[in-house]
Design a protein around this motif. Structure first.
Motif, mmCIF file in Angstrom:
data_model
loop_
_atom_site.group_PDB
_atom_site.id
_atom_site.type_symbol
_atom_site.label_atom_id
_atom_site.label_comp_id
_atom_site.label_asym_id
_atom_site.label_seq_id
_atom_site.Cartn_x
_atom_site.Cartn_y
_atom_site.Cartn_z
ATOM 1 N N TYR A 84 0.800 -1.218 0.000
ATOM 2 C CA TYR A 84 0.000 0.000 0.000
ATOM 3 C C TYR A 84 0.837 1.274 0.000
ATOM 4 N N THR A 85 2.025 1.210 0.574
ATOM 5 C CA THR A 85 2.793 2.443 0.779
ATOM 6 C C THR A 85 4.055 2.548 -0.074
ATOM 7 N N SER A 86 4.564 1.455 -0.576
ATOM 8 C CA SER A 86 5.862 1.484 -1.253
ATOM 9 C C SER A 86 5.834 2.241 -2.578
ATOM 10 N N ILE A 87 4.659 2.510 -3.110
ATOM 11 C CA ILE A 87 4.546 3.315 -4.327
ATOM 12 C C ILE A 87 5.135 4.703 -4.104
ATOM 13 N N GLN A 88 5.055 5.208 -2.880
ATOM 14 C CA GLN A 88 5.649 6.509 -2.550
ATOM 15 C C GLN A 88 7.150 6.487 -2.814
ATOM 16 N N PHE A 89 7.796 5.411 -2.390
ATOM 17 C CA PHE A 89 9.234 5.269 -2.607
ATOM 18 C C PHE A 89 9.534 5.221 -4.102
ATOM 19 N N ARG A 90 8.783 4.429 -4.832
ATOM 20 C CA ARG A 90 9.017 4.321 -6.273
ATOM 21 C C ARG A 90 8.854 5.682 -6.957
ATOM 22 N N ASN A 91 7.843 6.433 -6.572
ATOM 23 C CA ASN A 91 7.633 7.754 -7.162
ATOM 24 C C ASN A 91 8.793 8.695 -6.876
ATOM 25 N N VAL A 92 9.314 8.649 -5.665
ATOM 26 C CA VAL A 92 10.463 9.484 -5.302
ATOM 27 C C VAL A 92 11.671 9.103 -6.148
ATOM 28 N N VAL A 93 11.938 7.811 -6.267
ATOM 29 C CA VAL A 93 13.070 7.344 -7.067
ATOM 30 C C VAL A 93 12.903 7.760 -8.526
ATOM 31 N N ASP A 94 11.716 7.575 -9.079
ATOM 32 C CA ASP A 94 11.464 7.964 -10.468
ATOM 33 C C ASP A 94 11.689 9.465 -10.668
ATOM 34 N N ASP A 95 11.219 10.280 -9.728
ATOM 35 C CA ASP A 95 11.410 11.730 -9.827
ATOM 36 C C ASP A 95 12.888 12.105 -9.750
ATOM 37 N N LEU A 96 13.625 11.459 -8.856
ATOM 38 C CA LEU A 96 15.056 11.743 -8.736
ATOM 39 C C LEU A 96 15.798 11.380 -10.019
ATOM 40 N N ILE A 97 15.475 10.241 -10.582
ATOM 41 C CA ILE A 97 16.132 9.817 -11.824
ATOM 42 C C ILE A 97 15.810 10.789 -12.954
ATOM 43 N N LYS A 98 14.578 11.246 -13.035
ATOM 44 C CA LYS A 98 14.198 12.231 -14.057
ATOM 45 C C LYS A 98 15.006 13.521 -13.911
ATOM 46 N N ARG A 99 15.370 13.859 -12.681
ATOM 47 C CA ARG A 99 16.175 15.059 -12.408
ATOM 48 C C ARG A 99 17.663 14.824 -12.632
ATOM 49 N N GLY A 100 18.026 13.586 -12.974
ATOM 50 C CA GLY A 100 19.439 13.266 -13.182
ATOM 51 C C GLY A 100 20.160 12.821 -11.930
ATOM 52 N N GLU A 101 19.413 12.510 -10.887
ATOM 53 C CA GLU A 101 19.984 12.022 -9.627
ATOM 54 C C GLU A 101 19.843 10.507 -9.609
ATOM 55 N N TYR A 102 20.955 9.779 -9.710
ATOM 56 C CA TYR A 102 20.864 8.320 -9.723
ATOM 57 C C TYR A 102 21.950 7.652 -8.886
ATOM 58 N N LYS A 103 22.479 8.401 -7.924
ATOM 59 C CA LYS A 103 23.350 7.841 -6.894
ATOM 60 C C LYS A 103 22.578 7.961 -5.590
ATOM 61 N N LEU A 104 21.868 6.905 -5.237
ATOM 62 C CA LEU A 104 20.920 6.966 -4.127
ATOM 63 C C LEU A 104 21.373 6.099 -2.964
ATOM 64 N N ILE A 105 21.343 6.679 -1.781
ATOM 65 C CA ILE A 105 21.598 5.952 -0.539
ATOM 66 C C ILE A 105 20.261 5.902 0.187
ATOM 67 N N VAL A 106 19.815 4.697 0.524
ATOM 68 C CA VAL A 106 18.510 4.535 1.169
ATOM 69 C C VAL A 106 18.723 4.052 2.604
ATOM 70 N N ASP A 107 18.305 4.878 3.550
ATOM 71 C CA ASP A 107 18.385 4.538 4.965
ATOM 72 C C ASP A 107 17.091 3.835 5.376
ATOM 73 N N THR A 108 17.190 2.563 5.704
ATOM 74 C CA THR A 108 16.025 1.747 6.051
ATOM 75 C C THR A 108 15.894 1.505 7.552
#
Length: 114
Positions: free
Chosen positions: A26-50
């Protein structure tokens, strides 16, 4: 419970994504949307704190794997995880998928290595 997603810009072109709460179907779509937006902005070095994830299911894990694939498709891109005692780390180890990620024990460890 909801998934809270916080983004911090770091040096050297890295972006820190801090996740807190449940990462499930139910909630992980938020994460996917954030990642997609970052990649569109040219940001693709991502560190994810879980570390603050309270629950993760197979869909949430799938979102992490999908983000890893998307970032690795970009030259110099990648997705690194911070998870020491988190539920995400235990789930990754149980499934054997921890071998797909570079995992750091805490933020300072990640910052030193990257």
């Amino acid at each position: 419970m909801d998934l809270k997603v916080k983004i911090e810009e770091l040096k050297k072109g890295y972006v820190l994504i801090i996740l807190a709460g449940d990462m499930d179907a139910y909630t992980s779509i938020q994460f996917r949307n954030v990642v997609d937006d970052l990649i569109k902005r040219g940001e693709y070095k991502l560190i994810v704190d879980t570390e603050e994830i309270t629950c993760i299911d197979s869909v949430g894990l799938g979102m992490l794997l999908g983000a890893l694939k998307k970032t690795r498709e970009k030259k110099g891109g990648g997705l690194w995880l911070i998870c020491n005692g988190s539920r995400a780390k235990r789930f990754l180890e149980i499934t054997g998928l921890d071998k797909n990620f570079t995992i750091f024990s805490d933020r300072s460890h990640a910052y030193r290595e990257l």
